[in-house]
Design an enzyme around this catalytic site. Structure first.
Site, PDB file in Angstrom:
ATOM      1  N   CYS A  97       0.833  -1.201   0.000  1.00 51.79           N
ATOM      2  CA  CYS A  97       0.000   0.000   0.000  1.00 51.79           C
ATOM      3  C   CYS A  97       0.867   1.250   0.000  1.00 51.79           C
ATOM      4  O   CYS A  97       0.586   2.213  -0.720  1.00 51.79           O
ATOM      5  CB  CYS A  97      -0.929  -0.005   1.212  1.00 51.79           C
ATOM      6  SG  CYS A  97      -2.013   1.435   1.293  1.00 51.79           S
ATOM      7  N   CYS A 193      -5.359  -2.394   6.903  1.00 50.77           N
ATOM      8  CA  CYS A 193      -6.156  -1.209   6.596  1.00 50.77           C
ATOM      9  C   CYS A 193      -7.547  -1.528   6.076  1.00 50.77           C
ATOM     10  O   CYS A 193      -8.523  -0.901   6.484  1.00 50.77           O
ATOM     11  CB  CYS A 193      -5.395  -0.318   5.604  1.00 50.77           C
ATOM     12  SG  CYS A 193      -4.732  -1.212   4.178  1.00 50.77           S
TER      13      CYS A 193
END
Length: 366
Positions: A97, A193
């Site tokens: 990410c 996340c």
């Protein structure tokens, strides 16, 4: 004034990053990124996070931009995440990410908004060194996030500012409180996340097919049934549902290995069982933040976030890979995770753990 775009997540760390940059005279804009489609199961916090980011931006008097990178996230991060789990490995999507989204498409987007630089609320430090930009550990070692940043390209780091890397977490919250930022006491986010606080196995079950099989001890005794090798990771204790066994000690069971060919989950008793310990590993190609080193050298290595630095030696292998040999055996080294290499406080390189090549019977562990 030069314009800087701050990745404003709705948390206290990015809020204080924006505060500090404004105090230093930057023209600060906030950027709220949505990287996952909101779910209706009550676990996704994106809507509240955006409202918190808006409140921070209003208090600071800065513009706030909102953008969705959900399509890019699914293609560049989540697809890899599922492929790794299907292969029986345990990935770390936060590393991807950072590389693909926060310091990839988000940084490009910030440039289109006219930014000279991009800023985040990461606990890490950037400094100019003899070889160029250096990624260093945060002053607050308990919050240091350099482990998650090792895969970012140096060119992207050179255009980035990390204002809170020299602050302790308590100082960050105090700065937020003094400035009247409404998130000064907001709890830190936890977990992956896009998973958040939802039950992890339940989440994976939406995308991976269950393939039950036997749970066996190292000596071949069948102890139970697993729901699919993808749902377990090395060193795991919870969720095995193995009760007491006649003739065996009253010790907890841990996942020690996966046997994809036989669809078997191998478990052992005791957190320091020799089959949980390994003294060396091999990696995929290293991503270097420093000049690559062609000869073996001494260093320290982390094989998981929050782990203390472990003394080791690194031997370069053909194709850019490496063999890492530890001074002391490491517990539950997991293929698919990352081995990140340090020299003092500087992050040198990192790579995916491919194989654990040696078990160390009777050795101590970390």
């Amino acid at each position: 004034m030069k314009r800087i775009i701050v990745g404003l997540s709705g948390g206290v760390d990015s809020a204080v990053a924006a505060l500090l940059l404004k105090e230093r005279g930057w023209e600060v804009h906030g950027l709220f990124m949505s990287n996952w489609e909101e779910d209706d199961d009550g676990y996704c916090t994106a809507a509240q996070d955006f409202q918190d980011a808006r409140a921070v931006a209003a208090e600071l008097g800065i513009p706030l931009h909102r953008v969705s990178f959900a399509a890019e996230y699914r293609e560049r991060v989540f697809r890899h995440f599922l492929c790794e789990y299907r292969a029986g490995r345990t990935p770390n999507p936060d590393v991807l990410c950072n590389r693909e989204i926060k310091f990839g498409v988000a940084l490009r987007y910030a440039e289109r908004l006219g930014a000279e630089s991009f800023a985040t609320g990461h606990y890490a430090r950037l400094a100019e060194g003899r070889e160029g930009i250096e990624l260093r550990k945060a002053r607050d070692r308990s919050k240091d996030q350099s482990y998650f940043l090792h895969a970012v390209e140096p060119a992207e780091l050179a255009r980035t500012v990390m204002p809170i890397g020299d602050l302790e977490k308590a100082e960050v919250r105090e700065r937020a409180r003094q400035a009247g930022l409404p998130v000064f006491d907001k709890p830190d986010s936890t977990g992956i996340c896009f998973v958040g606080e939802r039950p992890f196995r339940e989440f994976l079950g939406r995308y991976l097919t269950e393939r039950p099989g036997p749970i066996e001890s190292a000596d071949g005794e069948r102890l139970g049934e697993h729901q699919g090798l993808s749902f377990y990771t090395l060193g795991q204790r919870a969720g095995l549902n193995i009760g007491g066994r006649s003739g065996r000690p009253e010790l907890p069971w841990y996942v020690a290995a996966k046997d994809p060919s036989g669809n078997r989950l191998i478990v052992v008793q005791g957190q320091d069982h020799p089959l949980l310990l390994s003294s060396q590993l091999t990696t995929g190609p290293l991503h270097w933040l420093a000049r690559p080193r062609p000869e073996p050298f001494r260093c320290t290595v982390k094989v998981r976030y929050r782990q203390a630095d472990q003394p080791a030696s690194l031997e370069p292998l053909p194709g850019g890979a490496a063999r890492i040999v530890f001074e002391q055996a490491q517990r539950a080294v997991t293929p698919g995770q990352y081995a990140v290499v340090y020299e003092g406080e500087r992050c040198l390189a990192g790579a995916v753990i491919e194989t654990v090549t040696e078990h160390a019977a009777g050795a101590g562990s970390n």
